[in-house]
Design a protein around this motif. Sequence first.
Motif, mmCIF file in Angstrom:
data_model
loop_
_atom_site.group_PDB
_atom_site.id
_atom_site.type_symbol
_atom_site.label_atom_id
_atom_site.label_comp_id
_atom_site.label_asym_id
_atom_site.label_seq_id
_atom_site.Cartn_x
_atom_site.Cartn_y
_atom_site.Cartn_z
ATOM 1 N N THR A 232 0.811 -1.216 0.000
ATOM 2 C CA THR A 232 0.000 0.000 0.000
ATOM 3 C C THR A 232 0.843 1.263 0.000
ATOM 4 O OG1 THR A 232 -0.101 -0.072 2.428
ATOM 5 C CG2 THR A 232 -1.903 -1.142 1.207
ATOM 6 N N ALA A 233 2.169 1.101 0.088
ATOM 7 C CA ALA A 233 3.057 2.264 0.119
ATOM 8 C C ALA A 233 4.410 1.888 -0.464
ATOM 9 C CB ALA A 233 3.221 2.776 1.551
ATOM 10 N N GLN B 136 7.512 -1.137 0.308
ATOM 11 C CA GLN B 136 7.031 -2.381 0.900
ATOM 12 C C GLN B 136 7.352 -3.538 -0.042
ATOM 13 O OE1 GLN B 136 2.894 -1.601 1.647
ATOM 14 N NE2 GLN B 136 3.326 -0.249 3.390
ATOM 15 N N CYS C 232 9.901 -3.323 4.895
ATOM 16 C CA CYS C 232 9.467 -2.015 4.406
ATOM 17 C C CYS C 232 10.680 -1.147 4.075
ATOM 18 C CB CYS C 232 8.534 -1.327 5.400
ATOM 19 S SG CYS C 232 9.284 -0.987 7.012
ATOM 20 N N THR D 199 1.086 -0.883 7.882
ATOM 21 C CA THR D 199 1.795 -1.689 6.888
ATOM 22 C C THR D 199 1.133 -3.063 6.751
ATOM 23 O OG1 THR D 199 3.895 -0.605 7.395
ATOM 24 C CG2 THR D 199 4.005 -2.741 6.291
#
Length: 468
Positions: free
Chosen positions: A318-319, A322, A426, A439
């Motif tokens: 999602t970011a 990651q 991450c 996360t």
Amino acid sequence: MYAATIRYHEGVFYVICEYLGTTTNQPSGVVFKSTDPFDDKAWSDPVKFIAGKIDPDLFWDDDGKVYVATQGIIIQEMNIDTGEMGPIHQLWNGTGGVWPEGPHIDKKDGWYYLLIAEGGTGEDHAVTMARARNITGPYEPSPYNPHLTNRGTNEYFQTVGHADLFQDGNGEWWGTALATRWGGNGAYFPMGRETVLFPMTWNTGEWPVMQPVRGKMSGWELPEQSRDIPGDGPFNDDPDVYDFAEGTAIPRNLVYWRVPLESSFAVSDKGLEVALGRNNIAGSPGGPEPAAKAISFIGRRQTDSTFSFSVDLSFTPTAAKQEAGITAFLTQYANIQLGVVSENGTLSFRFNSTESQNEKTALPTAWTGKPIRLGIEMPNPSEYVFSVSLASDDAGKIDIGKASAAQLSGGTGSFVGTLIGVYATCNGVGEGLNCPEDTPKAYFNRWRYTGITQYISATESVSSEEHN
């Protein structure tokens, strides 16, 4: 922990070992005891002792006294219940090779036989012996030294040393030692130092005769193979067939690199759940405290010259940064990775090896949100091939990258072998020990490892099933 020794005496199993890298920068010795080695709860708390050297061995003399022998070939009497140590006695300096270490003592026919390793753990590794009428000496060297070595030869098995001796139930003598399968004239040996078994004869009052370590050997009759023994977990040579059903335990042959953070791994209704760690596989950004060195990695040992490994990954980043994937891992400084990573709003496969640093391949749009099968194969002992496919379409497999086994041979991991497993990170985002709170986690299913061949010389191999 370095060079543990296991001994059995009067119904009790003992494991003696030493911690290195302690806060005092001094080896710290520990002895564990158990009457049932297959029951984790049956092992005692450690009896601690002051250890000036590594490679400890336990020896019980006929008068009941207990001795600890260590690197540098020294011996001390020990109180096995309190850890109190007696004065140091220097026994022998070896035959002139560097690093005399790994001492073991056997008493036979009125002689104390001292067996050591010397020459270092590389190509000059060797097994030498001396004996004395008294445990503290003086020791006279064997006229047959070295008793076991492959130094100065072109044999496929090299670095032979650090032996120990035992008798089987029929009274026949055997030895175990460490050795390395030396592929490409020493260019690649990704399984590192392995344990080998060799037969020997030891006549009354004489020196033992050890059979040289080769890929093909003959010896005393082996016991009939049986799985009807205590304990649980897979046998060393079993293939991995793990689907991580909810409520099952993580298989015992899967290991970590360093102590993982709490809640890093679990078996859930989605499979093996791996929380992304702030550190990448190399341990960055890290930190001074032990917990800051943890990585989210779990794997099994490579136990075959060639093999096939695959696992299905469900992961929705999602970011940015990651990442989750698979790795052939020797150390944090020597590993090969294939992961799914989010960067600049897009998903890619990232392949990372010495030859191909951060090589990216776009993840097909049609694969987004679907389980992906990641694979590692060794078509020969010198090369790893990393591949991807949809979990539902194994026939559509795509080879992403290849890497030489040489980069997982020696260097920072000369004592150890390669691990095959999975990771999640991450890549430094977040603070302290943790990634940001939101996360996502990575989920792994259908974990498969199958050994294909075992090489017994540079040009000969047998099937893993036949070898095992």
